[in-house]
Structure formats: structure tokens, C-alpha cells
Design a protein around this motif. Structure first.
Motif, short mmCIF file in Angstrom:
data_model
loop_
_atom_site.label_atom_id
_atom_site.label_comp_id
_atom_site.label_asym_id
_atom_site.label_seq_id
_atom_site.Cartn_x
_atom_site.Cartn_y
_atom_site.Cartn_z
N LYS A 286 0.85 -1.19 0.00
CA LYS A 286 0.00 0.00 0.00
C LYS A 286 0.89 1.24 0.00
O LYS A 286 1.63 1.48 0.94
N SER B 61 3.01 -1.23 -5.94
CA SER B 61 1.64 -1.17 -5.44
C SER B 61 0.59 -1.46 -6.51
O SER B 61 -0.60 -1.34 -6.25
N TYR C 179 -2.10 -4.11 -5.58
CA TYR C 179 -2.90 -3.59 -4.46
C TYR C 179 -3.92 -2.58 -4.99
O TYR C 179 -5.11 -2.64 -4.67
N ASN C 180 -3.46 -1.66 -5.83
CA ASN C 180 -4.35 -0.64 -6.37
C ASN C 180 -5.40 -1.24 -7.30
O ASN C 180 -6.57 -0.84 -7.27
#
Length: 347
Positions: A185, A196, A199-200
Motif C-alpha cells: 500500500k 503497489s 494492491y491498487n
């Protein structure tokens, strides 16, 4: 539509033509590759922003005959030219990010330095700009019924493409070839860091059913906790796990079939070149010992198509640029196979 009936695939490639020496244009090619020269948040080695130009040059040495997809190239492939304004923005923000990374790595507090506060804000705004830029290009191409791939650049670059694919196709999954999970994150404070991207994607794209990761061999505790708590939205096949199964007598075919069985009907391939053995990509940004031979990944990709699943897009990222053309040589061949599989999966 491009007519390649009389094109001699055995002749010397014309350097004035487009990718792989094909006389394609954006208008007449079926498959368009978005060129994303961006590497703002890379945390180790740099150079991948200029990989598309290196791969274009190396692609002239790729023979077009592919026994798995012998006529796929006749659909026409086109690599969009480098947008110099995006490359210059990447270069500028990369220098800003380097100063910021050096500052925080020494344990300094961000709030005590107004310049660094402004720097992180500008870098994060740059990430938003890049995502929107990629999304708008991908959406326009998909609306024009083009097949779309992406050539980076670092691994932060395909988020806009993921979003455009979700709007076009609805529910889909990602096969992620990578040495890393990319589930952090806002790594180092960068919201759209290369570390990231997944995650995004999981947090911003509800249509993304799952991510199947293969080849991971470097991760953080926070990423492992994310995987365990994802309710199988992330399934990770670690590099060591795959190899130990083979050491015990399992076949890569069985492992590939198992991996593919966890993918939904529509699949995007996100190919970080560092998923390969570093001897094939020595100048990638964050090389890690271990990894695959390229033919293993070609086998896995082919099996996706043979399973009846539809490949809806791909990205190839983190190809480095070094003193020799080796990185681009391998990258060009990986790109050609991805193009052929995408074209072959959408007849």
C-alpha cells in the motif's frame, strides 16, 4: 484493414516499418501496443522508461514464423510512438522521487521538510496523470474494437489499461508473472508505486475477480498477510514452491493446468520481465535470483488459449536497458509471443 497477403515475412526487416518490421499503422492494425515510457517510482535500477524504443529496434531481428500461431501476425501489430512529453515528465519526477527516497531512507521525518512534502505530492499527482493518460488511450482503442497491449515502463503503468478492460469486458482475472507480489500500500509513500500496482488494481477495480501470481520469490510480511486475508482473490505460486514440486516429480504441465484452472474465462497477462531468470533480464529494475526460462512462460500462455479462455490484454513491463541489446532482445521475443497469443485468442 491491413492486407499483408503479399508481405514477405522472410525478407530483411525494413527499419522504417513498425514493430517487428511490419508495415502497420494505428488505423489498419488489429492490435495496438500502448507505449508507456514511465519509471518515476522505481526503487532500485532505472532505464525501463526507454525500453520501448530499444525493443522496437531489437524487434527487427525477430523472425515472424511462430509454429503455435503461424498467421497471427497477419492481423497487424502497431507500437505507438514514444510520447516525448510523458517521457520528459517521467525523467523530471524520477529525479524528484530519488531525492525523496534518499531523504526518507535516512529516517528523516517528512513533515519537517516542506520541499519533500511538495515532492511527494507532485509525484503522486504524476501517478494520477499517468493512469488517466493510459486509460484514455486504452478506452479509445477498445471502443474502436482494437486489441490492446501495453509496453512499459515500470509496473505501475498498466492500471489505466486494467480499468479500460474492466469497462469493456466486465469480470476478468490477471495472470501475473513476477518476482514480486506488488501488493504494498503506497510503497515509500507513492500511491501509484510500481510495488503497489496489484494492491491498487484490487482496490479500485471491482470487476477484477482475482490475481494468480507465478514466480514470486521476494515479498514483505505485509504482502503475505494481504494474500492470506484476500479470500483467494490473490493466489500465489511461489518460485520455490513450483520448483520443489518439480523436484518431487510433478510436471510443469500439471502445475500450469492447476494455475489456469484458477483463472476466470477472461484473462489479462501482466508480465513483469523480472519473473524470468535474471540471466535473461540482467538490467531489469529489481532482479532476484531464481525465476523462469522464457519457454516455460510461453508454454503457460499457450495453455491459457488451449483451455478455451479468452486473453483480453497484456502488459510487458520492467525491461531494462543496459550496455548490450540483450534485455531488448529477450523483451522483443516476449512481446511477440504476447501479441500472437492475444491475436490468436481473438479470432
Amino acid at each position: 484493414m491491413l492486407d499483408l497477403t503479399n508481405f514477405d515475412q522472410n525478407c530483411v526487416a525494413n527499419p522504417n516499418n513498425n514493430i517487428f518490421g511490419l508495415p502497420s499503422t494505428e488505423e489498419n492494425a488489429d492490435l495496438i501496443i500502448i507505449n508507456v515510457p514511465w519509471e518515476v517510482t522505481v526503487s532500485y535500477g532505472a532505464g525501463t522508461a526507454r525500453a520501448p524504443e530499444s525493443i522496437l529496434k531489437a524487434s527487427m531481428q525477430v523472425d515472424l514464423y511462430d509454429p503455435d500461431f503461424p498467421d497471427a501476425w497477419k492481423r497487424g501489430y502497431y507500437l505507438k510512438p514514444t510520447d516525448r512529453s510523458v517521457l520528459l515528465k517521467s525523467d523530471f519526477l524520477r529525479k524528484e522521487a530519488e531525492l525523496y527516497i534518499d531523504y526518507i531512507s535516512k529516517g528523516e521525518e517528512l513533515g519537517k521538510n516542506q520541499f519533500m512534502c511538495r515532492t511527494i505530492k507532485e509525484v503522486n499527482e504524476g501517478g494520477t496523470y499517468l493512469n488517466n493518460w493510459v486509460y484514455e488511450q486504452a478506452k479509445a482503442l477498445l471502443d474502436d474494437n482494437k486489441l490492446v497491449g501495453l509496453l512499459g515502463g515500470d509496473h505501475s503503468t498498466p492500471l489505466g489499461l486494467f480499468k479500460a478492460l474492466a469497462e469493456k469486458h466486465g469480470e476478468f482475472g490477471i495472470l501475473q508473472v513476477d518476482a514480486h507480489c506488488d501488493l504494498r500500500k503506497a510503497y515509500e509513500g507513492f500511491v501509484y508505486s510500481h510495488a503497489s500496482i496489484m494492491y491498487n488494481a484490487l482496490n479500485e477495480i471491482p470487476e477484477l475477480k482475482n490475481i494468480i501470481q507465478v514466480g514470486v520469490r521476494d515479498l514483505g510480511q505485509d504482502e503475505w498477510e494481504f494474500i492470506k486475508n484476500s479470500n483467494y482473490r490473490v493466489v500465489t505460486y511461489f518460485d520455490q514452491e513450483i520448483k520443489e514440486r518439480q523436484f518431487e516429480g510433478d510436471t510443469f504441465k500439471n502445475i500450469a493446468d492447476e494455475i489456469i484452472s484458477k483463472l476466470p474465462q477472461k484473462v489479462h497477462i501482466s508480465f513483469d520481465i523480472d519473473g524470468l531468470d535474471p540471466k535473461l533480464c540482467p538490467d531489469t529494475g529489481t532482479p532476484v535470483p531464481g525465476g523462469f526460462e522464457l519457454d516455460r512462460m510461453f508454454f503457460l500462455f499457450k495453455k491459457i488459449v488451449e483451455s478455451g479462455r479468452q486473453l483480453i490484454g497484456f502488459d510487458l513491463v520492467e525491461v531494462g536497458t543496459g550496455e548490450t541489446d540483450w534485455n531488448a532482445n529477450v523483451g522483443a521475443r516476449a512481446l511477440y509471443k504476447l501479441c500472437n497469443i492475444l491475436a490468436g485468442s481473438n479470432q
